[in-house]
Design a protein around this motif. Structure first.
Motif, PDB file in Angstrom:
ATOM      1  N   PHE A 152      -8.076  -6.655  -2.638  1.00  0.00           N
ATOM      2  CA  PHE A 152      -6.973  -5.867  -2.092  1.00  0.00           C
ATOM      3  C   PHE A 152      -5.935  -5.587  -3.174  1.00  0.00           C
ATOM      4  O   PHE A 152      -5.601  -6.462  -3.980  1.00  0.00           O
ATOM      5  CB  PHE A 152      -6.316  -6.631  -0.942  1.00  0.00           C
ATOM      6  CG  PHE A 152      -5.065  -5.983  -0.400  1.00  0.00           C
ATOM      7  CD1 PHE A 152      -5.148  -5.014   0.583  1.00  0.00           C
ATOM      8  CD2 PHE A 152      -3.814  -6.336  -0.889  1.00  0.00           C
ATOM      9  CE1 PHE A 152      -3.998  -4.413   1.085  1.00  0.00           C
ATOM     10  CE2 PHE A 152      -2.668  -5.746  -0.389  1.00  0.00           C
ATOM     11  CZ  PHE A 152      -2.755  -4.784   0.596  1.00  0.00           C
ATOM     12  N   THR A 153      -5.416  -4.351  -3.199  1.00  0.00           N
ATOM     13  CA  THR A 153      -4.340  -3.980  -4.120  1.00  0.00           C
ATOM     14  C   THR A 153      -3.254  -3.254  -3.351  1.00  0.00           C
ATOM     15  O   THR A 153      -3.538  -2.334  -2.566  1.00  0.00           O
ATOM     16  CB  THR A 153      -4.861  -3.078  -5.254  1.00  0.00           C
ATOM     17  OG1 THR A 153      -5.835  -3.787  -6.017  1.00  0.00           O
ATOM     18  CG2 THR A 153      -3.726  -2.659  -6.172  1.00  0.00           C
TER      19      THR A 153
ATOM     20  N   GLU B  88      -9.418 -10.981  -2.940  1.00  0.00           N
ATOM     21  CA  GLU B  88     -10.476 -10.323  -2.168  1.00  0.00           C
ATOM     22  C   GLU B  88     -10.644  -8.858  -2.556  1.00  0.00           C
ATOM     23  O   GLU B  88     -11.416  -8.119  -1.933  1.00  0.00           O
ATOM     24  CB  GLU B  88     -10.170 -10.450  -0.664  1.00  0.00           C
ATOM     25  CG  GLU B  88      -9.203  -9.423  -0.082  1.00  0.00           C
ATOM     26  CD  GLU B  88      -7.727  -9.731  -0.342  1.00  0.00           C
ATOM     27  OE1 GLU B  88      -6.889  -9.344   0.491  1.00  0.00           O
ATOM     28  OE2 GLU B  88      -7.418 -10.337  -1.380  1.00  0.00           O
TER      29      GLU B  88
ATOM     30  N   ARG C 166      -3.340  -4.953   5.570  1.00  0.00           N
ATOM     31  CA  ARG C 166      -4.206  -5.739   4.701  1.00  0.00           C
ATOM     32  C   ARG C 166      -5.429  -6.278   5.444  1.00  0.00           C
ATOM     33  O   ARG C 166      -6.527  -6.304   4.903  1.00  0.00           O
ATOM     34  CB  ARG C 166      -3.418  -6.890   4.080  1.00  0.00           C
ATOM     35  CG  ARG C 166      -4.227  -7.699   3.076  1.00  0.00           C
ATOM     36  CD  ARG C 166      -3.385  -8.669   2.292  1.00  0.00           C
ATOM     37  NE  ARG C 166      -4.127  -9.214   1.152  1.00  0.00           N
ATOM     38  CZ  ARG C 166      -3.598 -10.008   0.229  1.00  0.00           C
ATOM     39  NH1 ARG C 166      -2.316 -10.357   0.302  1.00  0.00           N
ATOM     40  NH2 ARG C 166      -4.341 -10.444  -0.773  1.00  0.00           N
TER      41      ARG C 166
ATOM     42  N   ASP D 215      -2.448 -14.384  -4.815  1.00  0.00           N
ATOM     43  CA  ASP D 215      -2.015 -13.028  -5.140  1.00  0.00           C
ATOM     44  C   ASP D 215      -1.296 -13.027  -6.487  1.00  0.00           C
ATOM     45  O   ASP D 215      -0.507 -13.930  -6.782  1.00  0.00           O
ATOM     46  CB  ASP D 215      -1.034 -12.500  -4.085  1.00  0.00           C
ATOM     47  CG  ASP D 215      -1.705 -12.000  -2.827  1.00  0.00           C
ATOM     48  OD1 ASP D 215      -2.948 -11.908  -2.805  1.00  0.00           O
ATOM     49  OD2 ASP D 215      -0.974 -11.697  -1.855  1.00  0.00           O
TER      50      ASP D 215
ATOM     51  N   PHE E 139       1.341  -5.817   5.861  1.00  0.00           N
ATOM     52  CA  PHE E 139       1.041  -6.607   4.661  1.00  0.00           C
ATOM     53  C   PHE E 139       1.626  -8.002   4.762  1.00  0.00           C
ATOM     54  O   PHE E 139       2.744  -8.183   5.252  1.00  0.00           O
ATOM     55  CB  PHE E 139       1.615  -5.929   3.415  1.00  0.00           C
ATOM     56  CG  PHE E 139       1.551  -6.809   2.187  1.00  0.00           C
ATOM     57  CD1 PHE E 139       0.399  -6.894   1.437  1.00  0.00           C
ATOM     58  CD2 PHE E 139       2.643  -7.597   1.814  1.00  0.00           C
ATOM     59  CE1 PHE E 139       0.321  -7.733   0.328  1.00  0.00           C
ATOM     60  CE2 PHE E 139       2.578  -8.433   0.711  1.00  0.00           C
ATOM     61  CZ  PHE E 139       1.413  -8.505  -0.040  1.00  0.00           C
TER      62      PHE E 139
END
Length: 390
Positions: free
Chosen positions: A288-289, A286, A335, A348, A342
Motif C-alpha cells: 500500500f502507498t 503489504e 486502505r 509503515d 486510512f
C-alpha cells in the motif's frame, strides 16, 4: 522494509547555501550540538551547549557560519546509522535537533483538516461512519471556507448561520474563530528524529501522520529557523472526545522533528516557509502507498500570527519553543475496504519532505514497542556538567 538514507534525499536541495544545525549522539560523550553540511558535522559545543541556547543568540546563523568548529563525523556515515532498526549504538547517530524548547502545536489551521476534525467529532471516532458524515457536513457548509478570515466579522456572521443550522463545532470555533488552537505536543527532549520509530497507541484503530513545518522560536518570540515535523495523531481518540487530545497527541515517540533546523539567513526566511509545499508518502509492507501534500499558501492564519498566539504577554518560554504549524493533509484513501479510510500499520515508512528543508523519514510502531524515552532533563544537565559545559 529498509530505507536508504542519503545526503541528496535528506538535505535541502540548496544545502550548499543552507545554514543547518542538528544534534547527534556521540557514544562516550552524549548529545552534541552540531553544524551540518554535505561534508560532515562539526561540534558547536564551544558556542552553545544546547540547541535552545544557540537560538537565543542575536544572529545564530551568522555565529554558526563564522564558527571554526572541529569536525566530528562524516555526514553519510551518520545517515548510514540513522535507521533505528539497524543502528550500531557504538557509532554516532542523529537526534532530533531540539532539546530544552517547549514543544507546542497549532491545530485546525487548514480548511481541509478543519472539516476532517468536524467529521471525526460527528463520527465519534468511528472510521466506518466517516464517509457518510463527510457527505452530510459538506452538504451543509461546503468546502469553500478558505476565504473566511479567522476572527473577522464575516467569520462571526458565518458562525451565527451555522449555529442556526445546528452544525457548529469546537473545531470550527478554533478554525475560523478569534482564538487559534495551541496545545502542548510533547515534552522537551522527548522528540525523535530522522530514522527513529514513531509511535501510535496500541489501542488506536484510526490514526494518521501529520506532515508539518515546525518553527524554531527563541524566548523573545523571534522565529529563527524551521524544520520538518510529524505530529502523529490518533483520530479515534480525539474523535471520541476533545478532552482526549493529550492522549491522542502525546504518546511515546509520537513527535518527530528534523532532520535539522534550517536557520533563517539571507538565503532562507519566513517567506520561504509561507511558500513551502510539503509532500508526504506512506509505504506499507503489504504494498500500500499513500501520497499527500500540504501547501502552506492555503493556511488560514499566517505563521507569524500563530506565533503571536503561542508566545507573548500571556505565555513565556524562557528556553524558547518550537511550534508545529498544522497541516491540510487529512487522509481519506481507503486502505482495507470501502469506507474504512486510512490508518497506520506497524512498519509503515513515513516520508515528509519539502525542497528547502529536506526529508524526514520514520517507521511506525506501537508506542509501547518503540524505544522508551529515558534521557530527560536531569540526565542532560548531569551530562553537560560532566563535560564542563555548564
Amino acid at each position: 522494509m529498509a530505507h536508504t538514507f542519503t545526503i541528496e534525499a535528506h538535505l535541502p536541495e540548496d544545502h550548499a547555501q543552507a545554514t543547518l544545525v542538528g544534534r547527534i549522539w556521540q557514544p562516550g560523550v552524549g548529545p552534541v550540538l552540531v553544524k551540518v553540511d554535505a561534508e560532515g558535522v562539526y561540534d558547536l559545543s564551544s558556542i552553545a551547549a544546547t540547541s535552545s541556547q544557540l537560538l537565543e543568540l542575536d544572529d545564530p546563523a551568522a555565529v554558526v557560519n563564522a564558527a571554526h568548529a572541529p569536525r566530528l563525523a562524516d555526514l553519510q556515515d551518520l545517515l548510514d546509522n540513522a535507521d533505528a532498526a539497524r543502528r550500531d549504538t557504538s557509532r554516532p547517530w542523529l537526534l532530533a535537533p531540539i532539546d530544552l524548547q517547549a514543544i507546542k502545536a497549532s491545530g485546525v489551521t487548514f480548511v481541509a483538516s478543519m472539516l476532517e476534525r468536524v467529521i471525526e467529532e460527528q463520527a465519534r471516532g468511528d472510521a466506518g461512519r466517516a464517509e457518510a458524515v463527510r457527505q452530510a457536513i459538506t452538504a451543509v457548509i461546503g468546502d469553500n471556507l478558505s476565504s473566511v478570515v479567522p476572527g473577522s466579522p464575516e467569520a462571526a456572521r458565518l458562525k451565527e448561520v451555522l449555529l442556526q443550522q445546528g452544525v457548529w463545532s469546537q473545531y470550527l470555533e478554533v478554525g475560523i474563530g478569534p482564538d487559534a488552537e495551541i496545545f502542548t505536543k510533547a515534552q522537551p527532549l522527548s522528540s525523535v528524529g530522522l530514522g527513529d520509530e514513531v509511535g501510535i497507541h496500541p489501542k488506536s484503530v484510526w490514526n494518521n501522520p501529520e506532515p508539518e513545518i515546525v518553527l524554531a522560536i527563541n524566548s523573545r518570540g523571534k522565529v529563527v529557523g524551521a524544520a520538518l515535523g510529524n505530529d502523529v495523531n490518533l483520530r479515534d481518540f480525539e474523535g471520541r472526545s476533545a478532552l482526549l487530545l493529550g492522549k491522542a497527541k502525546d504518546n511515546n515517540a509520537s513527535c518527530s522533528v528534523g532532520p535539522f533546523i534550517r536557520l533563517f539567513d539571507a538565503k532562507f526566511s519566513i517567506d520561504d516557509v509561507r511558500r513551502a509545499e510539503l509532500t508526504m508518502r506512506v509505504d506499507g509492507t503489504e504494498g500500500f502507498t499513500l501520497k499527500g501534500s500540504s501547501s502552506m499558501s492555503m493556511i488560514s492564519r499566517d505563521p507569524l500570527q500563530l506565533v503571536e498566539h503561542a508566545i507573548g504577554p500571556n505565555h513565556q518560554y524562557p528556553d524558547g519553543l518550537v511550534l508545529f504549524l498544522g497541516t491540510m493533509f487529512a487522509p481519506t484513501q481507503d486502505r482495507f475496504g470501502p469506507g474504512q479510510g486510512f490508518t497506520h500499520q506497524v512498519a509503515d515508512i513515513v516520508t515528509i519532505a519539502t525542497p528547502r528543508l529536506g526529508a524526514l523519514v520514520n517507521t511506525v510502531n506501537f508506542s509501547d514497542k518503540t524505544a522508551p524515552w529515558t534521557f530527560g532533563l536531569s540526565a542532560l544537565f548531569k551530562n553537560l556538567a560532566q563535560r564542563k559545559l555548564i
